[in-house]
Design a protein around this motif. Structure first.
Motif, PDB file in Angstrom:
ATOM      1  N   MET A   1       0.838  -1.190   0.000  1.00 38.16           N
ATOM      2  CA  MET A   1       0.000   0.000   0.000  1.00 38.16           C
ATOM      3  C   MET A   1       0.884   1.256   0.000  1.00 38.16           C
ATOM      4  SD  MET A   1      -3.141  -0.998  -0.012  1.00 38.16           S
ATOM      5  CE  MET A   1      -4.022   0.471   0.511  1.00 38.16           C
ATOM      6  N   PRO A   2       0.476   2.317  -0.699  1.00 38.72           N
ATOM      7  CA  PRO A   2       1.270   3.554  -0.689  1.00 38.72           C
ATOM      8  C   PRO A   2       1.243   4.219   0.673  1.00 38.72           C
ATOM      9  CG  PRO A   2      -0.821   3.888  -1.830  1.00 38.72           C
ATOM     10  CD  PRO A   2      -0.708   2.420  -1.565  1.00 38.72           C
ATOM     11  N   ARG A   3       2.324   4.919   0.984  1.00 45.37           N
ATOM     12  CA  ARG A   3       2.378   5.674   2.227  1.00 45.37           C
ATOM     13  C   ARG A   3       1.459   6.897   2.136  1.00 45.37           C
ATOM     14  NH1 ARG A   3       8.889   5.922   3.668  1.00 45.37           N
ATOM     15  NH2 ARG A   3       9.076   3.752   4.403  1.00 45.37           N
ATOM     16  N   PRO A   4       1.016   7.416   3.286  1.00 43.87           N
ATOM     17  CA  PRO A   4       0.190   8.620   3.269  1.00 43.87           C
ATOM     18  C   PRO A   4       0.970   9.835   2.776  1.00 43.87           C
ATOM     19  CG  PRO A   4       0.089   7.519   5.415  1.00 43.87           C
ATOM     20  CD  PRO A   4       1.178   6.868   4.651  1.00 43.87           C
ATOM     21  N   TYR A   5       0.231  10.791   2.255  1.00 45.03           N
ATOM     22  CA  TYR A   5       0.768  12.118   1.961  1.00 45.03           C
ATOM     23  C   TYR A   5       0.893  12.841   3.293  1.00 45.03           C
ATOM     24  CZ  TYR A   5       1.072  16.730  -0.339  1.00 45.03           C
ATOM     25  OH  TYR A   5       1.461  17.969  -0.786  1.00 45.03           O
TER      26      TYR A   5
ATOM     27  N   ARG B   1      -3.479   0.706   6.714  1.00 43.94           N
ATOM     28  CA  ARG B   1      -4.755   0.981   7.374  1.00 43.94           C
ATOM     29  C   ARG B   1      -5.671   1.854   6.504  1.00 43.94           C
ATOM     30  NH1 ARG B   1      -4.414   0.431  13.275  1.00 43.94           N
ATOM     31  NH2 ARG B   1      -2.378  -0.428  13.805  1.00 43.94           N
ATOM     32  N   GLY B   2      -5.213   2.193   5.308  1.00 36.86           N
ATOM     33  CA  GLY B   2      -6.021   2.997   4.399  1.00 36.86           C
ATOM     34  C   GLY B   2      -5.884   4.492   4.595  1.00 36.86           C
ATOM     35  N   ILE B   3      -4.879   4.918   5.370  1.00 37.43           N
ATOM     36  CA  ILE B   3      -4.665   6.349   5.601  1.00 37.43           C
ATOM     37  C   ILE B   3      -3.974   6.956   4.379  1.00 37.43           C
ATOM     38  CG2 ILE B   3      -3.539   8.064   7.057  1.00 37.43           C
ATOM     39  CD1 ILE B   3      -5.872   6.525   8.372  1.00 37.43           C
TER      40      ILE B   3
ATOM     41  N   ASP C   1       4.284   3.106   6.629  1.00 37.62           N
ATOM     42  CA  ASP C   1       3.860   1.891   5.943  1.00 37.62           C
ATOM     43  C   ASP C   1       2.626   1.290   6.605  1.00 37.62           C
ATOM     44  OD1 ASP C   1       5.908   2.023   4.053  1.00 37.62           O
ATOM     45  OD2 ASP C   1       7.274   0.764   5.235  1.00 37.62           O
ATOM     46  N   ASP C   2       2.635   1.253   7.938  1.00 41.40           N
ATOM     47  CA  ASP C   2       1.500   0.692   8.665  1.00 41.40           C
ATOM     48  C   ASP C   2       0.249   1.549   8.466  1.00 41.40           C
ATOM     49  OD1 ASP C   2       0.609  -1.341  10.833  1.00 41.40           O
ATOM     50  OD2 ASP C   2      -0.009   0.585  11.666  1.00 41.40           O
TER      51      ASP C   2
END
Length: 227
Positions: free
Chosen positions: A1-5, A146-148, A141-142
């Motif tokens: 999953m991509p990291r958050p902005y 979690r969809g953040i 990453d975590d």
């Protein structure tokens, strides 16, 4: 999953302090700027502060506007963003307001403090270890898993320094108040660190505007200014 902005949000004095040394919190922003911050919180999927800020300010860390919370829910989101903190030692008390207001919470810590913190925060927060040391990349990453998608980082200085020195910040929101603190022991926005650019490298200034007597600036640290 991509990291958050990642958006780093801070208010400082003219000389770069985020507080003074008095027992009470120094209010740097004005009402209109606090409202701007509330909008940024509402636009975020998660908000992060460090353990030191939690102990010093004991904030609830909420979206305060009912209208903005309603708009989040209308968009299929929880009323409040996920609340996130980081602690190396795990020394965070259950009584802090952070744990008892808003929606879900998660605390990132180290292997050595994980069991203690998990027991201390049972029923209040999810506890995640990032390994032997605090690993901010693993934290992102975590959160991505979690969809953040958008993370707002509100400090304090050690947290701001960690994110920026590790080149993990996509955007900086800097509000400068017309105050001078001038106290050597007062907390600063950033600490000395090995930042990943030469001191002569100029960031892109994406926006600058007055908000009452505060000046708001938005920088893009991963983009070099062509000025």
């Amino acid at each position: 999953m991509p990291r958050p902005y990642v958006t780093l949000s801070v208010a400082t004095s003219i000389d770069g302090y985020i507080d003074d040394t008095s027992p009470s919190r120094l209010l740097l922003s004005n009402a209109d700027d606090f409202d701007r911050v509330d909008q940024v919180r509402a636009d975020s999927d998660a908000i992060l502060i460090g353990a030191g800020t939690m102990r010093a300010d004991n904030p609830r860390l909420l979206v305060n506007s009912e209208e903005r919370r309603a708009a989040r829910e209308a968009a299929g989101k929880p009323a409040y963003p996920l609340k996130v903190t980081v602690t190396k030692t795990g020394d965070l008390e259950r009584e802090l307001k952070f744990w008892h207001h808003g929606g879900e919470k998660v605390a990132y810590t180290t292997d050595a403090a994980e069991d203690k913190l998990r027991e201390r925060l049972k029923g209040l927060a999810d506890v995640v270890s990032t390994g032997e040391e605090l690993d901010f990349g693993a934290l992102l990453d975590d959160l991505g898993e979690r969809g953040i998608e958008r993370l707002m980082v509100e400090g304090g200085g050690q947290i701001h320094t960690a994110f920026l020195s590790q080149d993990l910040v996509d955007e900086i929101h800097l509000a400068v108040a017309p105050l001078v603190v001038g106290q050597a022991d007062a907390p600063r926005f950033l600490h000395p660190a090995d930042y990943p650019w030469a001191s002569t490298r100029r960031m892109t200034l994406a926006e600058a505007r007055p908000i009452g007597d505060v000046v708001f600036m938005r920088y893009l640290p991963k983009q070099e200014s062509r000025a």
